[in-house]
Write a protein that holds these residues in place. Structure first.
Motif, short mmCIF file in Angstrom:
data_model
loop_
_atom_site.label_atom_id
_atom_site.label_comp_id
_atom_site.label_asym_id
_atom_site.label_seq_id
_atom_site.Cartn_x
_atom_site.Cartn_y
_atom_site.Cartn_z
N VAL A 180 21.63 -27.59 -17.99
CA VAL A 180 20.31 -27.04 -18.24
C VAL A 180 19.30 -28.17 -18.06
O VAL A 180 19.45 -29.24 -18.63
CB VAL A 180 20.20 -26.46 -19.67
CG1 VAL A 180 18.80 -25.93 -19.92
CG2 VAL A 180 21.24 -25.38 -19.89
N PHE A 181 18.29 -27.91 -17.23
CA PHE A 181 17.26 -28.91 -16.96
C PHE A 181 16.03 -28.63 -17.81
O PHE A 181 15.69 -27.48 -18.03
CB PHE A 181 16.84 -28.86 -15.49
CG PHE A 181 17.97 -29.12 -14.53
CD1 PHE A 181 18.55 -30.36 -14.44
CD2 PHE A 181 18.45 -28.10 -13.73
CE1 PHE A 181 19.59 -30.60 -13.56
CE2 PHE A 181 19.49 -28.33 -12.84
CZ PHE A 181 20.06 -29.58 -12.76
N ASP A 182 15.36 -29.68 -18.25
CA ASP A 182 14.12 -29.41 -18.95
C ASP A 182 13.04 -29.09 -17.92
O ASP A 182 13.21 -29.29 -16.72
CB ASP A 182 13.74 -30.56 -19.90
CG ASP A 182 13.14 -31.78 -19.23
OD1 ASP A 182 12.78 -31.72 -18.05
OD2 ASP A 182 13.01 -32.80 -19.92
N GLN A 183 11.92 -28.55 -18.37
CA GLN A 183 10.89 -28.02 -17.48
C GLN A 183 10.33 -29.08 -16.54
O GLN A 183 10.08 -28.82 -15.37
CB GLN A 183 9.77 -27.38 -18.29
CG GLN A 183 8.81 -26.57 -17.45
CD GLN A 183 9.51 -25.49 -16.66
OE1 GLN A 183 10.43 -24.84 -17.13
NE2 GLN A 183 9.09 -25.30 -15.42
N GLU A 184 10.14 -30.29 -17.02
CA GLU A 184 9.58 -31.35 -16.19
C GLU A 184 10.51 -31.68 -15.02
O GLU A 184 10.07 -31.82 -13.88
CB GLU A 184 9.33 -32.61 -17.03
CG GLU A 184 8.55 -33.68 -16.28
CD GLU A 184 8.22 -34.84 -17.21
OE1 GLU A 184 8.34 -35.98 -16.74
OE2 GLU A 184 7.84 -34.60 -18.38
N ILE A 185 11.81 -31.76 -15.31
CA ILE A 185 12.78 -32.03 -14.25
C ILE A 185 12.79 -30.87 -13.26
O ILE A 185 12.82 -31.07 -12.04
CB ILE A 185 14.18 -32.28 -14.84
CG1 ILE A 185 14.19 -33.60 -15.60
CG2 ILE A 185 15.25 -32.27 -13.74
CD1 ILE A 185 15.46 -33.87 -16.37
N LEU A 186 12.75 -29.64 -13.77
CA LEU A 186 12.74 -28.46 -12.91
C LEU A 186 11.55 -28.51 -11.95
O LEU A 186 11.70 -28.22 -10.76
CB LEU A 186 12.69 -27.19 -13.76
CG LEU A 186 12.73 -25.87 -13.01
CD1 LEU A 186 14.08 -25.70 -12.32
CD2 LEU A 186 12.47 -24.71 -13.95
N GLU A 187 10.39 -28.90 -12.43
CA GLU A 187 9.20 -28.97 -11.58
C GLU A 187 9.34 -30.04 -10.50
O GLU A 187 8.97 -29.83 -9.35
CB GLU A 187 7.96 -29.20 -12.44
CG GLU A 187 7.60 -27.97 -13.25
CD GLU A 187 6.50 -28.20 -14.26
OE1 GLU A 187 5.84 -29.26 -14.22
OE2 GLU A 187 6.30 -27.30 -15.09
N VAL A 188 9.89 -31.20 -10.85
CA VAL A 188 10.08 -32.27 -9.86
C VAL A 188 11.09 -31.83 -8.80
O VAL A 188 10.87 -32.01 -7.60
CB VAL A 188 10.54 -33.58 -10.55
CG1 VAL A 188 10.99 -34.61 -9.53
CG2 VAL A 188 9.43 -34.14 -11.42
N VAL A 189 12.18 -31.21 -9.24
CA VAL A 189 13.20 -30.75 -8.29
C VAL A 189 12.61 -29.66 -7.39
O VAL A 189 12.86 -29.64 -6.19
CB VAL A 189 14.47 -30.26 -9.03
CG1 VAL A 189 15.43 -29.58 -8.08
CG2 VAL A 189 15.15 -31.44 -9.72
N ALA A 190 11.81 -28.77 -7.95
CA ALA A 190 11.18 -27.70 -7.15
C ALA A 190 10.29 -28.29 -6.07
O ALA A 190 10.33 -27.85 -4.92
CB ALA A 190 10.38 -26.78 -8.06
N GLN A 191 9.53 -29.27 -6.42
CA GLN A 191 8.65 -29.92 -5.44
C GLN A 191 9.47 -30.60 -4.34
O GLN A 191 9.18 -30.48 -3.16
CB GLN A 191 7.74 -30.93 -6.15
CG GLN A 191 6.68 -31.51 -5.24
CD GLN A 191 5.74 -32.43 -6.03
OE1 GLN A 191 6.10 -32.93 -7.10
NE2 GLN A 191 4.57 -32.65 -5.50
N THR A 192 10.52 -31.30 -4.74
CA THR A 192 11.38 -31.99 -3.78
C THR A 192 12.09 -30.98 -2.87
O THR A 192 12.20 -31.19 -1.66
CB THR A 192 12.42 -32.85 -4.51
OG1 THR A 192 11.72 -33.77 -5.35
CG2 THR A 192 13.29 -33.61 -3.54
N ALA A 193 12.54 -29.87 -3.44
CA ALA A 193 13.25 -28.85 -2.66
C ALA A 193 12.34 -28.27 -1.59
O ALA A 193 12.78 -28.02 -0.46
CB ALA A 193 13.76 -27.74 -3.57
N GLY A 194 11.09 -28.06 -1.91
CA GLY A 194 10.14 -27.55 -0.92
C GLY A 194 10.00 -28.50 0.25
O GLY A 194 9.97 -28.08 1.42
N THR A 195 9.94 -29.78 -0.02
CA THR A 195 9.82 -30.79 1.02
C THR A 195 11.10 -30.85 1.85
O THR A 195 11.07 -30.92 3.08
CB THR A 195 9.55 -32.18 0.40
OG1 THR A 195 8.39 -32.08 -0.44
CG2 THR A 195 9.32 -33.23 1.46
#
Length: 185
Positions: free
Chosen positions: A93-108
């Motif tokens: 389970v990822f915390d929200q901050e990590i989820l947001e960073v991963v989401a941004q990286t995944a888009g790139t």
């Protein structure tokens, strides 16, 4: 009393065609984005289906000329946030901050992976048909070296050597193509 505007069936048909074309073209990118953000493939596939339904429902909100993938991934992101309780039972389970960073990286990364996928496709086209068939037989679902060797009329050791040579050849080809595109940009 205000009169309700009737929708033009032709416009709705064209809108559905545009939606289907965009979903077909970009579904892999949307799935990759989701898969990076959730613990397992099955959950990612479920979320892709849920996200696809939401995209269909909200397609009238999409503005032509904007980035469809970014818009769709934003819908997926909010769907994932909404569904996080389901994943809370998972071991990861990822915390929200990590989820947001991963989401941004995944888009790139999705754009880079699309470029790599396209380059690989072009490099595969350049291969001799017998070599291309060997690779495709090896990497198709359920495929293995033994089956690929059998289909291509090679011995297993010869198939291993050929696959090793072909992987190196494809890596060099893809790297060269991407470097050439990078220099042109």
């Amino acid at each position: 009393m205000g009169r309700r505007m009737e929708r033009d069936p032709h416009d709705e048909t064209e809108s559905r065609k545009r939606l289907m074309a965009m979903m077909t073209r970009h579904q892999r990118q949307i799935f990759f984005y989701i898969y990076v953000l959730v613990p397992n493939r099955s959950d990612a596939e479920d979320l892709l289906q849920e996200t696809s339904l939401l995209i269909c429902e909200k397609f009238h909100e999409f503005r032509e000329g904007t980035d469809f993938v970014a818009w769709a991934c934003q819908i997926a992101y909010w769907r994932i946030r909404y569904s996080r309780q389901k994943f809370a039972r998972s071991k990861v389970v990822f915390d929200q901050e990590i989820l947001e960073v991963v989401a941004q990286t995944a888009g790139t990364m999705a754009d880079e992976l699309d470029d790599r996928h396209e380059a690989l496709g072009r490099c595969l086209e350049k291969l001799h048909p017998r070599d291309r068939d060997l690779l495709l037989a090896r990497y198709e679902p359920g495929g293995g070296v033994e089956e690929a060797a059998r289909r291509s009329g090679r011995t297993v050791p010869t198939a291993y050597k050929a696959l090793s040579r072909l992987r190196k050849l494809l890596l060099d080809c893809v790297t060269t193509r991407l470097a050439g595109e990078g220099a042109a940009a």
